[in-house]
Design an enzyme around this catalytic site. Sequence first.
Site: not given
Ligand code: ADP
Ligand code: MG
Length: 886
Positions: A26, A96, A105, A107, A352, A468, A777, A844, A864
Amino acid sequence: MTKWVYSFGDGKAEGRAGDRNLLGGKGANLAEMSSLGLPVPPGFTITTEACNTYFEKEEKYPEGLKDEVEKALAEVGRIVGRKFGDRQNSLLVSVRSGARASMPGMMDTVLNLGLNDETVKALAEESGDERFAYDSYRRFIQMYSDVVLGVDHGNFEEILEDEKAKLGHDLDTELTAAEWRAVIDLYKAKVKEELGEPFPQEPQAQLWGAIGAVFSSWMNQRAITYRRLHDIPESWGTAVNVQAMVFGNLGDDSATGVAFTRNPSTGDNQLYGEFLVNAQGEDVVAGIRTPQNITEAARQAAGSDKPSLEKVMPDAFASFVDISSRLESHYRDMQDLEFTIERGKLWMLQTRNGKRTARAAMKIAVDMAAEGLISKEEAVQRVEPASLDQLLHPTIDPDAKRDVIGIGLPASPGAATGEIVFSSEAAEEAKKAGRKVILVRVETSPEDIHGMHAAEGILTTRGGMTSHAAVVARGMGKPCVSGAGSLRVDYRKGELIAAGATLKAGDLITIDGGNGQVLKGEVAMLQPELSGDFAAIMEWADQIRRMKVRTNAETPADARTARSFGAEGIGLCRTEHMFFEGDRIVAMREMILADTEEGRRAALAKLLPMQRSDFVELFEIMAGLPVTIRLLDPPLHEFLPKTEEEIAEVAKAMGVSADKLRQRTEALHEFNPMLGHRGCRLAVSYPEIAEMQAQAIFEAAAEAARKTGSPVVPEVMVPLVGIVKELEYVKQRIDDVAKKVMEKSGRKIDYLVGTMIELPRAALRADAIAKDAEFFSFGTNDLTQTTFGISRDDAASFLEVYRKKDIIAQDPFVSLDVEGVGELVRIAAEKGRAARKGIKLGICGEHGGDPSSIRFCEEVGLDYVSCSPFRVPIARLAAAQAAARS
Ligand code: ADP
Ligand code: MG
Ligand code: MG
């Protein structure tokens, strides 16, 4: 001094897309978008190294981090004209997480951080929208308490639901500022009640609480489990992104949304996504309100009456379309995007490479190659070989309506429809009468093989992924749902009982082995085809790969399927499978029961023409391609009748007493048949069996060559050789037979004699064995069993424990154990080549269809791989990827 913090924003960035390891996916992409001059709210990324150092130092922040964060935060404030912690003009941020690989999984994101009882008032005033300010604050309390303070979000949802009910509101957007204020008071009281402390008001404390929570989430159980399942090393660590907030909940000219630059399920080159007006963060995916389509075309296609983004915010839409295509060409791959529109202005929050189905992956790769965005070589790398499994079986039309009556395990992929039958006999009868059936059993056993063959698919109510039914169905390439525990089978009444319905034998059901669903009635299907984009990718893969791909097949049907999937010969034809059918089993039993060599030869003479015609057919289907035929391998007792009923039946047919039959069965009993009288040991004890098989092979070769006009070069394979003299002995018999057949037919037959390398001793003596063997083989199923000393049939119970306790990473029967079994393969390959220049080497075992094992085969330079028919395309692609990487 280590640099812990990398800033981005205002058209610049200290990081790049390539800094993924340091900044997480990210963070690296936020930096990249920022440098591209795209509208990204400014922010900074705390590196994964900081996270790792934090754990090395017993959860203390590394030295210098606080200063760097403070500076970066001040810079963010400068860009947006605000100050973090300021009462009047407060900078609000999101915190984030972001590891190298996207990881559920980890945060969850905290939005609106920096709000408190004071700053919320200022926000209300400044925005002129009190409702917006308090909506943001309640979201913050909710998220922060859940994610950082560990107060379950259920608490807050409950409060909100109660309030909404009291006030008579359906939607969150209907609450007024005053109503949100009341909710906030209840939220804060709840936090105090749960924690004994008030909700933190100090922005600095909020910020460091959130940063610490992101780091700690790297070590939470969810994340640890996810890492184990996906082979992600702990040492990667996670980054933390802190970013200025932009608000999609600032009224009707604001919005938040997600999009893919191409359709992720079909691959169609059309922007695809959803958004919500006056909303924030993940409201779109949370399903709180029904989201709207982004493009007008998608809205029409979906028949939605809610206006598209194209319609309601044409300017923001136009910039979004422009940015989407810029990002896609920049990354040269389909992108998954997150954005927010604040009072008409578009902000990009994430990009991404998007996840996609196998079908979409194929289409996108081929289209992008045609568009000149990527090369054909890259296109071949873009498709995950294992995902092709989704495409090699009929699948349920994604648009079809599904009436789900139960769910089990997705034991073998593909979907099938048929009448319910409850026994294998019924399955066979129906098949003979030209009807399609699904075999429904509590469990299956080896006696059900013929029923499973006759059925379109198999459903069991008990048993796991390695039951099975599951194992055999996968081997047959038939759809199977196993362990559908919510369904009940009543054999006596002939009923399948589901929660909402009772079905009878003859009723139609459909099973979806891809997701474990059991559906009532017939459902529209899509047939697998090696055409279009799929065929193009395969063709390009074939241009790149070095190794040949053969198939393991003994029936004409399998051989044909494999050919249609592009197999370049048969790598393993297991002749014992040919002895089970129809009246052959009787002749086979006569042979086994015979007391004398003459008796055996008489019975073998009956089997000879049947074997020969089988081989003729296989040779014809393979039309000049190599065919490796393995001599009889399993212990003889496998062919004998088991139950008293069967014994009586066979005894009658053969005119011997049941007692005699039972005695013989007992005499053949072995304590450990896997290591017993089988493989070439049978050929040494009873050379007449090998001689009959050799004769059938050579006569068939002569006949097929005459019929088709193209030469057939059979490869005769001697199984389970461990001692050089075993091979010498058997080879001598084969050569003698060949000579006789050639004399008699007056035709020269080219043929090879080789062996399976499936015992450690054979691998170690490969140089001596190669003097007689013209090919090796690698029978890696047995080689794995004998190297580990683990019986595959008994391993399921403890291998699972081994995996959980991290003693082994993968099931060595699925993915070749490169370190141990692989070492033996390497040794044998080297010794074999040294002793016989140009010796043909192949694999094989089931590993021949496993992409990571195929990579190993490429490394050791095998000629192969051979795999089951349905895995041939997977092996072709995996072999190409392996060749390109080496
Ligand atoms: P995830 O990896 O679970 O997608 P994100 O970090 O991308 O989590 O954030 C979750 C949501 O919060 C996303 O929809 C993102 O667009 C929104 N978001 C994150 N940062 C901001 C920000 N600075 N302003 C507005 N929305 C945000
Ligand atoms: Mg996101
Ligand atoms: Mg998310």
